[in-house]
Motif scaffolding. Sequence first.
Motif, mmCIF file in Angstrom:
data_model
loop_
_atom_site.group_PDB
_atom_site.id
_atom_site.type_symbol
_atom_site.label_atom_id
_atom_site.label_comp_id
_atom_site.label_asym_id
_atom_site.label_seq_id
_atom_site.Cartn_x
_atom_site.Cartn_y
_atom_site.Cartn_z
ATOM 1 N N ARG A 67 0.829 -1.210 0.000
ATOM 2 C CA ARG A 67 0.000 0.000 0.000
ATOM 3 C C ARG A 67 0.858 1.253 0.000
ATOM 4 O O ARG A 67 0.596 2.200 -0.743
ATOM 5 C CB ARG A 67 -0.921 -0.001 1.224
ATOM 6 N N ASN A 68 1.887 1.276 0.831
ATOM 7 C CA ASN A 68 2.749 2.455 0.902
ATOM 8 C C ASN A 68 3.499 2.678 -0.407
ATOM 9 O O ASN A 68 3.694 3.816 -0.840
ATOM 10 C CB ASN A 68 3.732 2.309 2.061
ATOM 11 N N PHE A 69 3.935 1.575 -1.018
ATOM 12 C CA PHE A 69 4.631 1.721 -2.295
ATOM 13 C C PHE A 69 3.689 2.252 -3.362
ATOM 14 O O PHE A 69 4.056 3.134 -4.141
ATOM 15 C CB PHE A 69 5.213 0.381 -2.733
ATOM 16 N N ARG A 70 2.471 1.726 -3.425
ATOM 17 C CA ARG A 70 1.501 2.190 -4.421
ATOM 18 C C ARG A 70 1.203 3.683 -4.233
ATOM 19 O O ARG A 70 1.174 4.440 -5.206
ATOM 20 C CB ARG A 70 0.213 1.380 -4.316
ATOM 21 N N ASP A 71 1.001 4.092 -2.984
ATOM 22 C CA ASP A 71 0.694 5.503 -2.727
ATOM 23 C C ASP A 71 1.874 6.408 -3.089
ATOM 24 O O ASP A 71 1.690 7.464 -3.701
ATOM 25 C CB ASP A 71 0.322 5.698 -1.248
ATOM 26 N N ALA A 72 3.074 5.993 -2.701
ATOM 27 C CA ALA A 72 4.259 6.802 -2.997
ATOM 28 C C ALA A 72 4.532 6.852 -4.500
ATOM 29 O O ALA A 72 4.938 7.888 -5.038
ATOM 30 C CB ALA A 72 5.470 6.240 -2.258
#
Length: 268
Positions: A67-72
């Motif tokens: 999730r964090n990678f997708r958002d970033a």
Amino acid sequence: MFLIGSLVVLCGLLAQGTAQLAGLPYPLGQDLPMSMGHCRSLHVGQTMPYYGVPPVVSTYPSEYLARNFRDAFRQGLLSGGILSFLEHIPLLNYVRPSNTGGLVGALGKVISSIPILNNILDIKVTNPQLLEIGLVQSYDFHRLYVTIPLGFDLKVNTLLVGNLLELSVKLDVTAEVYAVRDTYGRSRLVIGDCIYPPGSLRISLLNRLGPLQNLIDSLTDILTRVIPGLVQGVVCPLVNGVLGLLDVTLAHDLADVLLRGVQIVIKA
């Protein structure tokens, strides 16, 4: 032989002592549970078995990592100006018959065969969008495929009939992301293949103010040929830049997971 005998006696004493502490009899020579130090009775000439250290189980909160990678990644594309690029795609340069050379010249001949296309004044891009980014991990868990779905509308204006038609365009670009480790042991993310998956381009008619179906078909064919290359040529270098600007901890954690081949929990 004396050493092996000593080990037998020592293990037996340990077994009896443990059994007494537990209030239960434990016969000398009987196999012990694994939790009791792996001591077993040995015969003369038999070697002690080796119990290696068990592999470390990953404790990464992989659902948060994805999730964090997708958002970033999404924020990096937006900060890099991907929507501005879509707004300024030079499509008009590719549909004017006066352009020559290569693919453009061939398309120009197609356009010149339909007289009304010579009167195209403008092709304007409106409503550019970066849609929901998709993540898929490879079967060996060492690579991550990032699908970048883009969308925008086109308004085609001609000299004779004004606002002729409106089109909706959607296109996917898929980037392969994997990790490498340098000679100093430092890991980083890099981009592999960055492609336009065949068939991912969708062009649909939103509004038509003229009855010319041959114009619509010809223009759609031209756009189908030129849009993927234009978009891919800018999005792929932008992806490479985004990977280099990710949060250091996030990039390191993801790179470590990919290098070790750990499955990432990816939620929609």
